[in-house]
Design an enzyme around this catalytic site. Sequence first.
Site, PDB file in Angstrom:
ATOM      1  N   CYS A 155      28.996 -65.376  54.067  1.00  0.00           N
ATOM      2  CA  CYS A 155      27.805 -64.718  53.542  1.00  0.00           C
ATOM      3  C   CYS A 155      26.755 -64.418  54.594  1.00  0.00           C
ATOM      4  CB  CYS A 155      27.205 -65.573  52.449  1.00  0.00           C
ATOM      5  SG  CYS A 155      28.472 -66.156  51.319  1.00  0.00           S
TER       6      CYS A 155
ATOM      7  N   HIS B 128      25.075 -60.735  45.014  1.00  0.00           N
ATOM      8  CA  HIS B 128      25.327 -61.285  46.346  1.00  0.00           C
ATOM      9  C   HIS B 128      26.420 -60.441  46.993  1.00  0.00           C
ATOM     10  CE1 HIS B 128      25.766 -63.602  49.785  1.00  0.00           C
ATOM     11  NE2 HIS B 128      26.126 -64.775  49.295  1.00  0.00           N
TER      12      HIS B 128
ATOM     13  N   HIS C  67      17.729 -66.443  51.113  1.00  0.00           N
ATOM     14  CA  HIS C  67      19.141 -66.240  50.774  1.00  0.00           C
ATOM     15  C   HIS C  67      19.266 -66.296  49.248  1.00  0.00           C
ATOM     16  CE1 HIS C  67      23.372 -66.002  51.425  1.00  0.00           C
ATOM     17  NE2 HIS C  67      23.630 -67.218  50.977  1.00  0.00           N
TER      18      HIS C  67
END
Lengths: 85, 404, 338
Positions: free
Chosen positions: B163, B331, B296
């Site tokens: 990520c 995401h 995040h």
Amino acid sequence: MEELKSKLKAQIIEALNLQDTKPEDIDDNAPLFGEGLGLDSIDSLELMVLLERQYHIKVEDPREGRKILQSVQSMADFIQSKQPA
Amino acid sequence: MAERVFITGMGMITAIGDNVAENLERLRQQRSGLGFTSYIDTIYKQVLPVAEVKHNNDALFALAGITPREGYTRTTLLGLAAMREALRQAGIADIQSAPTGFINASTVGGMCDTEKVYFDIINPEKNGTFLQYIDTLDCADCTQRIADIVGFSEHIATISTACSSSANALMFGARMIKQGFLPRMVCGGTEALTRFTLNGFNSLKNIDKQFCRPFDQQRTGLNLGEGAAYLVLESESFARANNSRILAEFTGYCNANEAFHPTSPSPDGDGAYEAMKSALAMSGRTLGEVDYINVHGTATLNNDVSEGKALERLFGSGVPRFSSTKPFTGHTLAAAGAIEAIYAVLAIQQGIIFPNLNFKEKMEELNITPVTELMEGVSVNNVISNSFGFGGNNASLVISKYEG
Amino acid sequence: MAAISPQTTFQGDIFSAPLVHTDKNLLACVEPDYKPFIPANSLRRMTRVLKIGLTTALQCINGSGVETIGPIVTGTGKGSLQDTEKFIREIEQYKETALNPTPFIQSTYNSVNGLIALQVKGTAYNNTFVHRGFSFENALLDSMMLLAEGAPNTLTGAFEEITAEHFYIKSRIGFWKDAPTDNRALYETLTPGSIAGEGATFFLLTGTPAPNSKAALTGFKMLYKPAEAKLAAALAEMAAGADLVLTGRNGDSRYEHYYQQLDTLLPGIPQLPFKHLCGEHDTAGAFGMWLGAQILHAQQVPAQWFPMLKDIPATAGKILLYNHFYGEQHAIMVLERV
């Protein structure tokens, strides 16, 4: 119940590839995580997969999962509570 | 003295828009891109929300500026669409006009298309045009197809650190500029939704069946998204000689590892703390000069505790305004770092702070809460953008207003 | 440095290790016992390339004498294929329900990096490059930048595996030779394709020479799909003073012309090809660099590994390494004796 627990121990050993562990090494009430067998959060997910694949019981909430997966005894109790009487 | 690094072009495509302007408009309207998938073949079609780009591959070919052909995956097409805009915005008509490198990021390459034909690929009885997708599975495929169409011939690379991949791509590009390898770099990432990743995160019991709720007490996980974003980075001397339009300055960055657990962050956010602290130190800005943090904020149980703790540890009682934009875009894994870096530039340019949608209840572990209303007319000079990944990979970027 | 490869490179003396050979067109790693390196509780979940990668990294650290590991940077073209394949298969088999997360986690390209960091408590910079024949090479570039930025050292490496399934997949698009080819005869008949390989190679790099430095990397260039003239100019420039050339020659008739160009450019310098040792894979260049450093450090060539050559140079002081991956990613390195 005893039969279920010994079956469960063998299944845990196989699912988690605990090569040097024998079913009789696992105490019914010993904690599976941390101190006991030294399992971690990924193992807990794998044990939930075991419950789903072998016993067709789905655990949705990881927080609930932690309680069920405390020990072989708690897993067996949970399985029995979900089985038709 | 190493060169300063400027951002001179941006391009993106996400579930909330096919370009930067559309993304900004939807952020202002506070309209999420979350919904259900039209393109993934999954039993979770109506169960697990995703933030999907609202175009089929044929439409994406048009956005990518090429005629439909075999071998071009959705990952490549999303990337090309974003790349075209970034170059256009930077005024680059011909990439060969100056030595330019390309640093891409991807988590599963062309899995979106190969997973559909995988069992044909391994079946000796089957033959057909699907064989053209064999080599698209790896992460370099999309990079090279984009590079070849646009005409990159200098340095190319693909990074995959889950990520945080495209945050690391931006960092790598900036470092290559500072060390004098190349004066101009295009950096970012591309990510298409796949059945593979959807099932992967679902097997980790990390996906919320509702729209994700970052930093909320009741959050239960993330929603996946897809998209691509690239930023054009230029050295100060090149940007000045080239008379480039400077959008913002890339003033700091840090990548630090947690060495805590393969997938979970440490409860106190050691890696996040270290990454933010070092990135800020590099930027030469003080804690008090940070106006906004694009966190995040995946809305997984672990991330938000860990990241929130790191914020409290670093900033004490003066935690800056922060929000997660993942309820807008989902995401987007390898693309997230670059998408959110563009949002950081937009926050600075527009004097705007984006709301953290779906937040209702403060987390019991934290004393802080995210921004929940759109804020306009704010002075935003320095933004921290966080991207944290599997394997304990933590990256923080500092993006600052260009002040000559 | 350390390497697990299809040759016995991990333990023992490589200058007396016999050449491992097969005619299966697939060179698989000679695997060590992992138990001395990885705790049993971690080992139980790991698939092959994770064990190979992590163990090589740990052996590299053990042999380096360095106590505190700085940045960890790796390259891999394909990551854990075994885990990727398993997860794709289980999604299908279990119809997207009751999936075990482990193969998904381990299929992530940076999982080996994460494991290394976990085991050595490496909290510095950590990055993974995934770009075919530029995977290891970008990791190397990143490491050189980190050293220039002041890192005390870097752990830099590559890992790759080949599975039966992936071997078949790549055979469908011409990666491997059709006829069974013994790796000892790899360079004899030029036909389309090469032979598959795998391996892990790690280096502990420092910015200044240390007492136990094996070699110095003094020149390095990556060229993406270069025109022949551009490649020739780079090779000629970097070859200055080299007394040995290591080549990634792989018996593939389609791309042999690049290596033939090298023959023409540097007629007087002896050459050693290395793909019959490690097979062709995305990060074979790392194996080439390991071999070059071994030769420079020991001042000796493992002659038994080159039965196909008549004249084997006794030693070398400066090595030019040239490798490319299926004609796309070309890498040139210069290695010198410390």
